[in-house]
Design an enzyme around this catalytic site. Structure first.
Site, short mmCIF file in Angstrom:
data_model
loop_
_atom_site.label_atom_id
_atom_site.label_comp_id
_atom_site.label_asym_id
_atom_site.label_seq_id
_atom_site.Cartn_x
_atom_site.Cartn_y
_atom_site.Cartn_z
N TYR A 156 52.92 -6.78 36.45
CA TYR A 156 52.72 -6.12 35.16
C TYR A 156 52.16 -4.74 35.39
CZ TYR A 156 50.89 -5.17 30.45
OH TYR A 156 50.61 -4.61 29.23
N ASP A 251 50.28 0.61 42.11
CA ASP A 251 49.58 0.48 40.83
C ASP A 251 48.26 -0.23 41.11
OD1 ASP A 251 48.59 -0.05 38.38
OD2 ASP A 251 50.34 -1.11 37.60
N LYS A 279 41.21 0.72 34.25
CA LYS A 279 40.16 -0.31 34.27
C LYS A 279 38.82 0.19 34.82
CE LYS A 279 43.31 -4.00 33.45
NZ LYS A 279 44.63 -4.33 33.93
C1 LIG Z 1 45.92 -3.77 33.16
C2 LIG Z 1 47.01 -3.24 34.00
C3 LIG Z 1 47.85 -2.20 33.56
C4 LIG Z 1 47.81 -1.69 32.14
O1 LIG Z 1 46.63 -1.05 31.85
P1 LIG Z 1 46.25 -0.83 30.29
O2 LIG Z 1 44.99 -0.04 30.36
O3 LIG Z 1 46.08 -2.19 29.73
O4 LIG Z 1 47.35 -0.10 29.66
C5 LIG Z 1 48.76 -1.67 34.44
N1 LIG Z 1 48.86 -2.12 35.70
C6 LIG Z 1 48.09 -3.11 36.16
C7 LIG Z 1 48.23 -3.57 37.57
C8 LIG Z 1 47.14 -3.72 35.33
O5 LIG Z 1 46.40 -4.73 35.79
#
Ligand SMILES: *Cc1c(COP(=O)(O)O)cnc(C)c1O
Length: 443
Positions: A156, A251, A279
């Site tokens: 994701y 990511d 985050k």
């Molecule tokens: C949480 C997450 C996202 C999305 O971040 P948001 O701040 O919720 O848009 C993207 N990539 C990874 C790996 C994530 O864990």
């Protein structure tokens, strides 16, 4: 109020149920992000009133030990006094200017020092992980002049259209294959490979390497539950992409600053071309970032012709929270201690699962972990999906009733913070022992 000051049954009580009913009339599903609605585990979600350290308090007066950690950001625990003070101080000077500030330079310099792929490179702040991955892909496409991208099945990367293909956790939990509202034309260039299968990536590159702009991965997947890379896999991806002129994007929205000072790329010693962050970088406030190689980042406007912008990007209050968080991490270097505590927790959980004859495959990297309700090894999304989600649901509900707040899905990672002390871990293991006994008895 006639209720006791606090108790540890976290299941939605009268107040939470009333709030959820009211919410459901004016907010789709009663929540502002789908997994919060508890659809895959049953029951109504408890509403949260406040949080401190490793604990949250619900609107029903329950005190719970929290392993969601606001889905990753709360590595210092909730409401860390230094972070709260930094936010208050920044807020008094104005909430937003839409103009450059000194704090933005400070956080950019700190990021370029902490994250290996940003060293000697550049970084751009935005407001969420979604914005970060969406923008990183745009830059990679602008830089290479190619259109196709590869993502991993079950990974994701936020909810941008081009990435809502085989997106794991939230959507997986709901049984939605991708999402309605995403035109096929928008995702025709999104190719999907199984995680940890280097042959699959190699085949895609052999067939259409000249057209592939980027490969984006979660270097330790967190969004199908915690699924680490197989030994040598990241190295092989690095070599393949380098040879084919494909931009490798890590990511690290979840893994950044969690698995090591420099994220998963430092832990595994593999440097991607671009990195996305979120985050923890906002310490609980909305911040995202993408950055990496200077020659790639110089394609971003106003230096280059790849457009990306944001009214609230680099917001002074959010940046203050992020800077304070990163500085505390720099000072305390908590990663070995987090690893030690998470290992004790996970060993304890596995031991109790075995005692109660429940199927359990534990995965963990540092303070990110999952207990899959199955006996098989879990190396990709197909493996993860073999878990017994009915058993997980029963375990989740028993744990909540025993005062432990877990992510309400089998396909999410759990997180430890520096506020989870030995006593909190011991309480959690006691609760797990009782919860698993109850689940086993009801099987
Ligand atoms: C949480 C997450 C996202 C999305 O971040 P948001 O701040 O919720 O848009 C993207 N990539 C990874 C790996 C994530 O864990």
């Amino acid at each position: 109020m006639s209720k006791p000051d606090h108790h540890h049954d976290g299941r939605a009580g009268t107040r939470s149920r009333e709030l959820f009913a009211a919410a459901s009339k004016v907010i789709p599903g009663g929540v502002n992000s789908p997994v919060r609605a508890f659809k895959s585990v049953g029951g109504d979600p408890p509403f949260v009133r406040r949080a401190n350290g490793c604990r949250i308090w619900t609107e029903d007066g329950a005190e719970l030990i929290d392993y969601v950690g606001t889905w990753g950001p709360a590595i210092l625990g909730h409401a860390h006094p230094e972070v709260v003070e930094a936010v208050q101080r920044a807020a008094r000077d104005g909430l937003s200017f839409g103009a450059p500030t000194a704090a933005e330079v400070e956080i950019a310099e700190l990021l370029c020092e902490m994250v290996p792929s940003l060293r000697g490179g550049m970084v751009r702040l935005c407001n969420s992980g979604t914005e970060a991955t969406m923008s990183a892909l745009r830059v990679a496409r602008g830089f290479t002049g190619r259109d196709k991208i590869i993502k991993m099945d079950g990974a994701y990367h936020g909810h941008a259209d081009v990435l809502l293909v085989a997106p794991g956790s939230g959507a997986a939990t709901l049984g939605i294959p991708g999402s309605a509202g995403v035109p096929e034309l928008v995702v025709v260039d999104t190719l999907v490979a199984a995680w940890n299968d280097i042959g699959a990536v190699q085949a895609l590159i052999e067939q259409q390497g000249e057209a592939i702009a980027a490969i984006i991965i979660e270097p330790v997947v967190g969004n199908m539950g915690c699924v680490p890379p197989r030994p040598g896999y990241l190295q092989a991806l690095r070599e393949l992409t380098e040879r084919a002129g494909i931009v490798l994007i890590f990511d690290e929205v979840m893994t950044g600053f969690r698995l090591a000072r420099g994220g998963a790329q430092e832990l595994y010693g593999i440097t991607p071309d671009l990195t996305t962050l979120g985050k923890i970088i906002g310490g609980g406030m909305p911040v995202g970032a993408y950055g990496g190689r200077r020659d790639i980042m110089e394609r971003v406007a106003p230096v280059g012709n790849v457009y990306q912008a944001g009214t609230l990007s680099g917001n002074p209050v959010a940046v203050a929270a992020g800077l304070a968080t990163l500085r505390i991490l720099e000072r305390e270097r908590p990663w070995p201690e987090l690893d030690r505590r998470a290992q004790r927790l996970c060993d304890g959980l596995a031991e109790r699962a075995s005692k109660h004859a429940l199927p359990w495959t534990g995965t963990r990297v540092g303070s990110m972990f999952t207990g899959f309700f199955q006996h098989g090894e879990v190396w990709n999304y197909e493996d993860a999906k073999r878990s017994d989600t009915r058993l997980f649901g029963a375990y989740f509900r028993e744990m909540l009733a025993a005062g432990i707040y877990l992510a309400p899905s089998q396909f999410e990672a759990g997180f430890l913070s520096i506020a989870h002390d030995d006593a909190a871990i011991a309480s959690t293991l006691d609760a797990a022992d009782r919860a698993m006994a109850a689940v086993a008895a009801a099987r």
